[in-house]
Write a protein that holds these residues in place. Structure first.
Motif, PDB file in Angstrom:
ATOM      1  N   ALA A   1       0.947  -1.243  -0.090  1.00 14.08           N
ATOM      2  CA  ALA A   1       0.064  -0.002  -0.160  1.00 14.08           C
ATOM      3  C   ALA A   1       0.766   1.378  -0.005  1.00 14.08           C
ATOM      4  O   ALA A   1       2.006   1.369   0.597  1.00 14.08           O
ATOM      5  CB  ALA A   1      -0.898  -0.077   1.284  1.00 14.08           C
ATOM      6  N   PRO A   2       0.576   2.145  -0.975  1.00 11.90           N
ATOM      7  CA  PRO A   2       1.257   3.522  -0.771  1.00 11.90           C
ATOM      8  C   PRO A   2       1.179   4.522   0.449  1.00 11.90           C
ATOM      9  O   PRO A   2       2.181   5.215   0.435  1.00 11.90           O
ATOM     10  CB  PRO A   2       0.722   4.183  -2.242  1.00 11.90           C
ATOM     11  N   ASP A   3       0.008   4.313   1.056  1.00 12.60           N
ATOM     12  CA  ASP A   3       0.001   5.019   2.236  1.00 12.60           C
ATOM     13  C   ASP A   3       0.549   4.753   3.369  1.00 12.60           C
ATOM     14  O   ASP A   3       1.643   5.578   3.830  1.00 12.60           O
ATOM     15  CB  ASP A   3      -1.442   5.294   2.557  1.00 12.60           C
ATOM     16  N   ASP A   4       0.414   3.596   4.029  1.00 12.35           N
ATOM     17  CA  ASP A   4       1.099   3.011   5.176  1.00 12.35           C
ATOM     18  C   ASP A   4       2.307   2.012   4.959  1.00 12.35           C
ATOM     19  O   ASP A   4       2.727   1.718   5.988  1.00 12.35           O
ATOM     20  CB  ASP A   4       0.114   2.675   6.303  1.00 12.35           C
TER      21      ASP A   4
ATOM     22  N   ARG B   1      -4.165  -7.853   4.989  1.00 17.97           N
ATOM     23  CA  ARG B   1      -3.196  -6.822   4.932  1.00 17.97           C
ATOM     24  C   ARG B   1      -2.731  -6.610   6.299  1.00 17.97           C
ATOM     25  O   ARG B   1      -3.243  -6.956   7.310  1.00 17.97           O
ATOM     26  CB  ARG B   1      -3.989  -5.518   4.629  1.00 17.97           C
TER      27      ARG B   1
END
Length: 264
Positions: free
Chosen positions: A106-109, A138
């Motif tokens: 995931a690019p966010d976290d 996840r």
């Protein structure tokens, strides 16, 4: 350092030893299919090795006969993986379980998950027996996180694969096995004549290919391959009086005959 091929052989041997001891806990599947597990493309990653081990263990524990494929096939522009499938079919493999592992971050976290896509098919007929996916929950990245995600995804996909193969087995037992029938060097009009005779002896039939060099049909039948050949002999001799042919292959799920030139 061991190659990926050597490592896979060792891992599958370990899986066979541990899972075979527990195979008696479940009723073995009624279809005696010889299964092999290989990645969908050339791969030497530890993820593919772990997934192959997990899937093999699940199938062995369910009572399937899982054969070692001899290492990862090398897919590429040369079509070597298709050649590998053909070689496995001729060697007696009834089901190829092809899989691909994909890790998504995931690019966010930075959390990651792993998806395992599986397709199981008969290498002689091309019939798809299972098409399933398993995705891990996840999780945060960290030491061992991806390994655990691969294990989760393979466990979920493997359970669905097991159930799909058993369902396909039940269809085969009720409706008959699917055969690939190949007739090489066919006389003129052979596709029409063979189509007519197969409609009499097959529960279901369809023409897959018709060229000057060969005609190919799928035929679903409850007969064993030897029995089906005997029935075909009678019908072919009636449809092509005086024309000689030779059976070049009589295998489980596949029969291949070649019409001989006139005068032979």
């Amino acid at each position: 350092m061991k190659s990926a091929r050597t490592t896979l052989v060792i891992l599958l041997s370990l899986a066979g030893g541990s899972a075979a001891a527990r195979a008696g806990e479940r009723t073995p599947p009624p279809c005696h299919w010889n299964v092999t597990v290989i990645p969908a493309a050339a791969a030497k990653s530890s993820n593919s090795l772990m997934a192959a081990l997990k899937l093999t263990g699940i199938l062995l524990q369910d009572g399937w006969d899982v054969a070692e494929s001899g290492g990862f096939p090398q897919a590429g522009p040369s079509g070597a993986q298709d050649e590998e499938s053909a070689a496995l079919a001729m060697a007696g493999v009834d089901v190829i379980v092809s899989f691909a592992v994909k890790t998504t971050v995931a690019p966010d976290d930075g959390g990651l998950s792993v998806a395992l896509q599986i397709k199981a098919y008969n290498p002689r007929t091309g019939e798809t027996l299972a098409d399933v996916t398993g995705t891990s929950p996840r999780r945060a990245r960290g030491p061992g996180a991806e390994n655990r995600a691969v294990d989760d995804a393979a466990a979920r996909a493997g359970t669905r694969l097991r159930d799909a193969l058993r369902a396909a087995c039940q269809v085969t037992r009720k409706q008959g096995a699917l055969y690939r029938l190949i007739f090489r060097n066919p006389p003129a009009g052979a596709d029409i004549k063979i189509d007519r005779l197969l409609r009499k002896i097959c529960r279901k039939t369809s023409m897959r290919k018709s060229t000057r060099s060969q005609v190919v049909f799928n035929c679903r039948s409850r007969e064993e391959s030897i029995e089906l050949r005997v029935i075909l002999d009678k019908e072919l001799q009636a449809a092509f009086p005086g024309r000689k042919y030779e059976w070049r292959a009589v295998l489980r799920n596949m029969l291949a005959a070649t019409f001989l030139p006139r005068g032979r």
